[in-house]
Design an enzyme around this catalytic site. Structure first.
Site, mmCIF file in Angstrom:
data_model
loop_
_atom_site.group_PDB
_atom_site.id
_atom_site.type_symbol
_atom_site.label_atom_id
_atom_site.label_comp_id
_atom_site.label_asym_id
_atom_site.label_seq_id
_atom_site.Cartn_x
_atom_site.Cartn_y
_atom_site.Cartn_z
ATOM 1 N N SER A 18 -4.759 -15.028 8.188
ATOM 2 C CA SER A 18 -5.038 -14.690 9.086
ATOM 3 C C SER A 18 -6.910 -14.445 8.489
ATOM 4 O O SER A 18 -7.905 -15.000 9.611
ATOM 5 C CB SER A 18 -4.113 -14.246 10.102
ATOM 6 O OG SER A 18 -4.781 -12.975 10.068
ATOM 7 N N ASN A 19 -7.397 -13.226 8.069
ATOM 8 C CA ASN A 19 -8.278 -12.831 8.099
ATOM 9 C C ASN A 19 -9.289 -13.843 7.544
ATOM 10 O O ASN A 19 -10.878 -14.303 7.394
ATOM 11 C CB ASN A 19 -8.621 -11.552 6.674
ATOM 12 C CG ASN A 19 -7.938 -10.524 7.523
ATOM 13 O OD1 ASN A 19 -9.113 -9.989 8.808
ATOM 14 N ND2 ASN A 19 -7.113 -9.989 7.799
ATOM 15 N N MET A 95 -2.846 -8.089 -2.736
ATOM 16 C CA MET A 95 -1.761 -6.997 -2.865
ATOM 17 C C MET A 95 -1.688 -7.380 -3.973
ATOM 18 O O MET A 95 -0.188 -6.520 -4.605
ATOM 19 C CB MET A 95 -0.447 -7.374 -1.941
ATOM 20 C CG MET A 95 -0.811 -8.133 -0.258
ATOM 21 S SD MET A 95 -1.984 -6.543 0.276
ATOM 22 C CE MET A 95 -0.773 -6.082 0.784
ATOM 23 N N ARG A 96 -2.934 -7.052 -4.799
ATOM 24 C CA ARG A 96 -2.281 -6.859 -6.316
ATOM 25 C C ARG A 96 -3.184 -5.980 -6.483
ATOM 26 O O ARG A 96 -4.532 -5.308 -6.098
ATOM 27 C CB ARG A 96 -2.947 -7.998 -7.638
ATOM 28 C CG ARG A 96 -2.112 -9.136 -7.055
ATOM 29 C CD ARG A 96 -0.758 -8.725 -7.884
ATOM 30 N NE ARG A 96 -0.808 -8.515 -9.295
ATOM 31 C CZ ARG A 96 0.981 -7.890 -9.674
ATOM 32 N NH1 ARG A 96 1.980 -7.631 -9.014
ATOM 33 N NH2 ARG A 96 1.039 -7.618 -10.868
ATOM 34 N N LEU A 98 -6.116 -3.665 -8.809
ATOM 35 C CA LEU A 98 -6.923 -4.125 -9.929
ATOM 36 C C LEU A 98 -7.645 -2.933 -10.548
ATOM 37 O O LEU A 98 -7.775 -2.214 -10.403
ATOM 38 C CB LEU A 98 -8.454 -4.662 -8.943
ATOM 39 C CG LEU A 98 -7.947 -5.881 -8.474
ATOM 40 C CD1 LEU A 98 -9.407 -5.965 -7.236
ATOM 41 C CD2 LEU A 98 -8.065 -6.992 -8.843
ATOM 42 N N ASN A 112 -13.312 -5.742 -0.182
ATOM 43 C CA ASN A 112 -12.149 -5.830 0.063
ATOM 44 C C ASN A 112 -11.986 -4.715 1.983
ATOM 45 O O ASN A 112 -12.746 -4.140 2.370
ATOM 46 C CB ASN A 112 -10.826 -4.634 -0.063
ATOM 47 C CG ASN A 112 -9.297 -4.406 0.050
ATOM 48 O OD1 ASN A 112 -9.177 -5.393 -0.200
ATOM 49 N ND2 ASN A 112 -8.414 -2.665 0.131
ATOM 50 N N HIS A 114 -9.058 -3.415 4.239
ATOM 51 C CA HIS A 114 -8.453 -2.502 4.394
ATOM 52 C C HIS A 114 -8.036 -1.826 5.850
ATOM 53 O O HIS A 114 -8.398 -1.574 6.617
ATOM 54 C CB HIS A 114 -8.173 -1.120 4.267
ATOM 55 C CG HIS A 114 -7.180 -0.354 3.111
ATOM 56 N ND1 HIS A 114 -6.258 -0.550 2.653
ATOM 57 C CD2 HIS A 114 -6.838 1.095 3.806
ATOM 58 C CE1 HIS A 114 -4.468 0.220 2.624
ATOM 59 N NE2 HIS A 114 -5.202 1.429 3.921
ATOM 60 N N SER A 141 -10.566 -0.879 7.802
ATOM 61 C CA SER A 141 -12.018 -0.354 7.032
ATOM 62 C C SER A 141 -12.775 -1.848 6.183
ATOM 63 O O SER A 141 -11.770 -2.031 5.952
ATOM 64 C CB SER A 141 -12.595 0.239 6.616
ATOM 65 O OG SER A 141 -11.639 1.424 7.302
ATOM 66 N N GLU A 148 -11.050 2.724 -7.743
ATOM 67 C CA GLU A 148 -10.505 3.978 -7.319
ATOM 68 C C GLU A 148 -10.185 2.914 -6.400
ATOM 69 O O GLU A 148 -10.579 2.356 -5.146
ATOM 70 C CB GLU A 148 -11.009 4.821 -6.589
ATOM 71 C CG GLU A 148 -10.152 6.187 -6.085
ATOM 72 C CD GLU A 148 -11.233 7.505 -5.549
ATOM 73 O OE1 GLU A 148 -10.673 8.392 -4.631
ATOM 74 O OE2 GLU A 148 -12.265 7.403 -5.254
ATOM 75 N N ASP A 150 -8.440 1.135 -2.967
ATOM 76 C CA ASP A 150 -8.748 1.848 -1.713
ATOM 77 C C ASP A 150 -10.016 2.821 -1.631
ATOM 78 O O ASP A 150 -9.760 3.542 -0.095
ATOM 79 C CB ASP A 150 -7.876 1.815 -0.707
ATOM 80 C CG ASP A 150 -6.894 0.872 -0.774
ATOM 81 O OD1 ASP A 150 -7.080 -0.510 -0.519
ATOM 82 O OD2 ASP A 150 -5.301 1.278 -0.399
ATOM 83 N N GLU A 179 -10.152 -7.061 12.860
ATOM 84 C CA GLU A 179 -9.723 -7.127 11.280
ATOM 85 C C GLU A 179 -10.781 -8.913 11.841
ATOM 86 O O GLU A 179 -11.714 -8.707 10.723
ATOM 87 C CB GLU A 179 -8.387 -7.351 10.782
ATOM 88 C CG GLU A 179 -7.780 -6.542 10.212
ATOM 89 C CD GLU A 179 -6.743 -6.780 9.397
ATOM 90 O OE1 GLU A 179 -7.316 -6.916 7.890
ATOM 91 O OE2 GLU A 179 -6.147 -5.626 9.796
HETATM 92 C C1 GAR Z 1 -4.267 -7.924 6.869
HETATM 93 O O1 GAR Z 1 -3.517 -6.258 7.882
HETATM 94 C C2 GAR Z 1 -5.886 -6.411 5.534
HETATM 95 O O2 GAR Z 1 -5.897 -5.415 6.197
HETATM 96 C C3 GAR Z 1 -4.328 -6.196 4.600
HETATM 97 O O3 GAR Z 1 -3.253 -7.246 4.442
HETATM 98 C C4 GAR Z 1 -3.379 -7.935 5.453
HETATM 99 C C5 GAR Z 1 -3.763 -9.988 5.680
HETATM 100 O O4 GAR Z 1 -3.240 -10.410 6.453
HETATM 101 N N1 GAR Z 1 -4.812 -6.049 3.516
HETATM 102 C C6 GAR Z 1 -3.860 -4.872 3.027
HETATM 103 O O5 GAR Z 1 -3.106 -4.275 3.475
HETATM 104 C C7 GAR Z 1 -4.861 -4.658 1.431
HETATM 105 N N2 GAR Z 1 -3.938 -3.078 0.792
HETATM 106 P P1 GAR Z 1 -3.985 -12.337 6.546
HETATM 107 O O6 GAR Z 1 -3.273 -12.411 5.526
HETATM 108 O O7 GAR Z 1 -3.412 -12.582 7.560
HETATM 109 O O8 GAR Z 1 -5.194 -11.657 6.438
#
Ligand code: GAR
Length: 220
Positions: A18-19, A95-96, A98, A112, A114, A141, A148, A150, A179
């Protein structure tokens, strides 16, 4: 990078996208001066890949399960990304974890998103943890990625209230709406040459940020 030339962007995803959609929509409308050169998912068949295709953007899969270990996967990922010569790489629900080998390669051009007000709640299950901790405010954010997890310098945040009766899903939905405003904004700033990483500091409009910018009270 000239401001007249569109910034080349590669987006890495693992799921819903969705982002990614928010970025694609603003790129298509011309609000965001970027060309999304490729979208790459480490998970085959996810919704985000379909979103990319629907927008006429190259959608690629690189399944981490096909590699012996993390460095082997990352070497292949770097090779794939660099074929598209991005100015900026955006992790959007990627979601990997790095390793420094990857994050150093893209230092200063790797973003990124978060779902927390970093440095609070790094890692997973951020909404659940914010509620459990009794937070009255939560959010999202955008940060430069460093080795490091996040932990890289934060560029901009969006805050939302935690309301009585919230569960992780209602809170996640409220954060997600922000977001979708936050990520295109930070990418646009980068594309306009207003944002850079110097050492461990974020520079915005020629000044080192003492604190992250806040959506709602920051420049447009
Ligand atoms: C989002 O909420 C993003 O902030 C989070 O995953 C979701 C992805 O949604 N990211 C993390 O948790 C990274 N550690 P999306 O696939 O619909 O954009």
């Amino acid at each position: 990078m000239s401001v007249l030339q569109k910034t080349r962007l590669v987006v890495l995803i693992s799921g819903r996208g969705s982002n990614l959609q928010a970025i694609l929509d603003q790129a298509a409308s011309g609000e965001l001066p970027v060309e999304v050169a490729a979208v790459i998912s480490n998970r085959p068949g996810v919704q985000g890949l379909e979103r990319a295709r629907q927008s006429g953007v190259l959608a690629l899969e690189l399944d981490h399960k096909n590699f012996a270990d993390r460095p082997a996967f990352e070497a292949a990922l770097i090779e794939l990304i660099d074929r598209y010569q991005p100015d900026l790489v955006a992790l959007a629900g990627f979601m990997r974890v790095l390793t420094p080998g990857f994050t150093d390669h893209y230092r200063g051009r790797l973003f990124n998103i978060h779902p927390s007000l970093l440095p609070k709640f790094r890692g997973l299950h951020t909404h659940e943890r914010a509620i459990a901790a009794g937070e009255t405010e939560h959010g999202a954010s955008i940060h430069f990625v460093t080795a490091e997890l996040d932990g890289g310098p934060v560029i901009v945040q969006a805050k939302v209230p935690v309301l009585p009766g919230d569960d992780p899903d209602t809170l996640a939905a409220r954060v997600l709406e922000q977001e979708h405003r936050l990520y295109p904004l930070a990418i646009r700033w980068f594309a306009e040459g207003r944002l850079r990483l110097e050492g461990d500091r974020v520079w915005f409009d020629g000044e080192a940020l003492a604190e992250p910018l806040q959506l709602g009270s920051c420049p447009s």
